[in-house]
Write a protein that holds these residues in place. Structure first.
Motif, short mmCIF file in Angstrom:
data_model
loop_
_atom_site.label_atom_id
_atom_site.label_comp_id
_atom_site.label_asym_id
_atom_site.label_seq_id
_atom_site.Cartn_x
_atom_site.Cartn_y
_atom_site.Cartn_z
N ARG A 186 -21.95 -7.33 -5.58
CA ARG A 186 -20.36 -7.33 -6.11
C ARG A 186 -20.04 -8.51 -6.97
O ARG A 186 -20.71 -9.74 -6.62
CB ARG A 186 -19.77 -7.31 -4.66
CG ARG A 186 -20.04 -6.29 -3.58
CD ARG A 186 -19.15 -6.35 -2.45
NE ARG A 186 -17.88 -5.58 -2.33
CZ ARG A 186 -17.98 -4.25 -2.40
NH1 ARG A 186 -18.70 -3.41 -2.10
NH2 ARG A 186 -16.63 -3.90 -2.41
N ALA A 187 -19.33 -8.23 -7.87
CA ALA A 187 -18.98 -9.32 -8.62
C ALA A 187 -17.42 -9.26 -9.37
O ALA A 187 -17.42 -7.88 -9.76
CB ALA A 187 -20.04 -9.40 -9.63
N ILE A 188 -16.91 -10.13 -9.47
CA ILE A 188 -15.72 -10.07 -10.55
C ILE A 188 -16.16 -10.43 -11.96
O ILE A 188 -17.49 -10.73 -12.19
CB ILE A 188 -14.51 -11.07 -10.00
CG1 ILE A 188 -15.13 -12.34 -9.80
CG2 ILE A 188 -14.02 -10.78 -8.70
CD1 ILE A 188 -14.06 -13.28 -9.77
N MET A 189 -15.39 -10.06 -12.76
CA MET A 189 -15.51 -10.43 -14.23
C MET A 189 -16.14 -11.70 -14.48
O MET A 189 -16.91 -11.80 -15.36
CB MET A 189 -14.35 -9.91 -15.12
CG MET A 189 -14.42 -10.05 -16.58
SD MET A 189 -15.22 -8.64 -17.21
CE MET A 189 -14.02 -7.54 -17.15
N LYS A 190 -15.46 -12.77 -13.99
CA LYS A 190 -15.87 -14.36 -14.16
C LYS A 190 -17.34 -14.22 -13.92
O LYS A 190 -18.24 -14.77 -14.58
CB LYS A 190 -15.13 -15.02 -13.45
CG LYS A 190 -15.31 -16.59 -13.61
CD LYS A 190 -14.48 -17.32 -12.91
CE LYS A 190 -14.97 -18.66 -12.72
NZ LYS A 190 -15.46 -19.01 -11.31
N LEU B 205 -27.44 -7.02 -13.46
CA LEU B 205 -26.44 -8.30 -13.14
C LEU B 205 -25.83 -7.63 -12.04
O LEU B 205 -25.90 -8.24 -10.99
CB LEU B 205 -25.41 -8.59 -14.25
CG LEU B 205 -26.13 -9.22 -15.40
CD1 LEU B 205 -24.86 -9.65 -16.26
CD2 LEU B 205 -26.79 -10.56 -15.16
N LEU B 206 -25.27 -6.18 -11.89
CA LEU B 206 -24.52 -5.86 -10.66
C LEU B 206 -25.57 -5.78 -9.45
O LEU B 206 -25.14 -5.85 -8.29
CB LEU B 206 -23.87 -4.60 -11.17
CG LEU B 206 -22.19 -4.90 -11.73
CD1 LEU B 206 -21.63 -3.34 -11.93
CD2 LEU B 206 -21.51 -5.34 -10.64
N THR C 294 -14.99 -10.80 -23.09
CA THR C 294 -14.46 -10.28 -21.92
C THR C 294 -14.06 -8.69 -22.00
O THR C 294 -14.41 -7.88 -21.23
CB THR C 294 -13.15 -11.04 -21.34
OG1 THR C 294 -13.61 -12.51 -21.10
CG2 THR C 294 -12.67 -10.32 -20.20
N THR C 295 -13.50 -8.35 -23.14
CA THR C 295 -13.37 -7.02 -23.77
C THR C 295 -14.53 -6.31 -23.70
O THR C 295 -14.53 -5.14 -23.29
CB THR C 295 -12.48 -7.09 -24.90
OG1 THR C 295 -13.20 -7.65 -25.75
CG2 THR C 295 -11.04 -7.66 -24.87
N GLU D 200 -13.23 -6.40 -8.21
CA GLU D 200 -14.49 -6.57 -7.57
C GLU D 200 -15.31 -5.33 -7.94
O GLU D 200 -15.24 -4.34 -7.33
CB GLU D 200 -14.47 -6.94 -6.20
CG GLU D 200 -15.86 -7.41 -5.67
CD GLU D 200 -15.99 -7.70 -4.06
OE1 GLU D 200 -16.45 -8.99 -3.82
OE2 GLU D 200 -15.42 -7.10 -3.46
N TYR D 201 -16.40 -5.44 -8.85
CA TYR D 201 -17.08 -4.52 -9.34
C TYR D 201 -18.50 -4.38 -8.18
O TYR D 201 -18.89 -5.34 -7.86
CB TYR D 201 -17.62 -4.47 -10.69
CG TYR D 201 -16.32 -4.50 -11.55
CD1 TYR D 201 -15.99 -2.98 -12.01
CD2 TYR D 201 -15.82 -5.39 -11.97
CE1 TYR D 201 -14.92 -2.98 -12.86
CE2 TYR D 201 -14.61 -5.32 -13.00
CZ TYR D 201 -13.93 -4.02 -13.41
OH TYR D 201 -12.95 -3.92 -14.35
N PHE D 202 -19.02 -3.03 -8.10
CA PHE D 202 -20.17 -2.84 -7.41
C PHE D 202 -20.85 -1.66 -7.72
O PHE D 202 -20.18 -0.63 -8.38
CB PHE D 202 -19.92 -2.73 -5.78
CG PHE D 202 -18.80 -1.78 -5.36
CD1 PHE D 202 -19.06 -0.48 -5.09
CD2 PHE D 202 -17.41 -1.99 -5.40
CE1 PHE D 202 -18.16 0.58 -4.57
CE2 PHE D 202 -16.43 -1.24 -4.87
CZ PHE D 202 -16.83 0.06 -4.71
#
Length: 122
Positions: free
Chosen positions: A19-23, A13-14, A36-37, A62-64
């Motif tokens: 780049r993506a936030i948790m949502k 998915l990443l 979420t956890t 923001e994860y990448f």
């Protein structure tokens, strides 16, 4: 270093989102969606392994990915060849072409790819 199945699914998915936030990550999962956890735990483990990093954006992260999909996949395939085929690429190719029920057209396409790589090596 290797990813677990759950980590690999999240990494896919990443790679797709870059780049993506948790949502965004949770929304990208098929149903039933993980908690979420669960995602937070996976991201932390992946960060500890050096696969993922984040940038703080206000209250969100923001994860990448730090590892390219091609690099990870290449390492996995090479490990598979080493582990299951005694590092014999011809044995792997034989198994792959015989056991995957490729059509004649697919085999011809594969042959073109191999012939092209042979020309590059000359």
């Amino acid at each position: 270093m290797q990813l677990s199945k759950a980590e690999e699914q999240l990494m896919q998915l990443l790679w797709k989102h870059k780049r993506a936030i948790m949502k965004d990550l949770i929304e990208a999962y098929p149903k039933p969606k993980p908690a979420t956890t669960t995602i937070a735990t996976l991201l932390k483990r992946m960060q500890d392994k050096g696969f993922v990093e984040y940038k703080q954006e206000g209250r969100s992260r923001e994860y990448f990915p730090l590892v390219k999909k091609k690099d990870y996949f290449s390492k996995q395939v090479n490990g598979l060849i080493k582990s299951f085929f005694n590092n014999d690429t011809a044995q792997f190719a034989s198994f792959f072409t015989q056991e995957t029920n490729l059509t004649k057209a697919q085999l011809e396409e594969l042959k073109k790819i191999i012939d092209s790589e042979i020309k590059k090596k000359k």
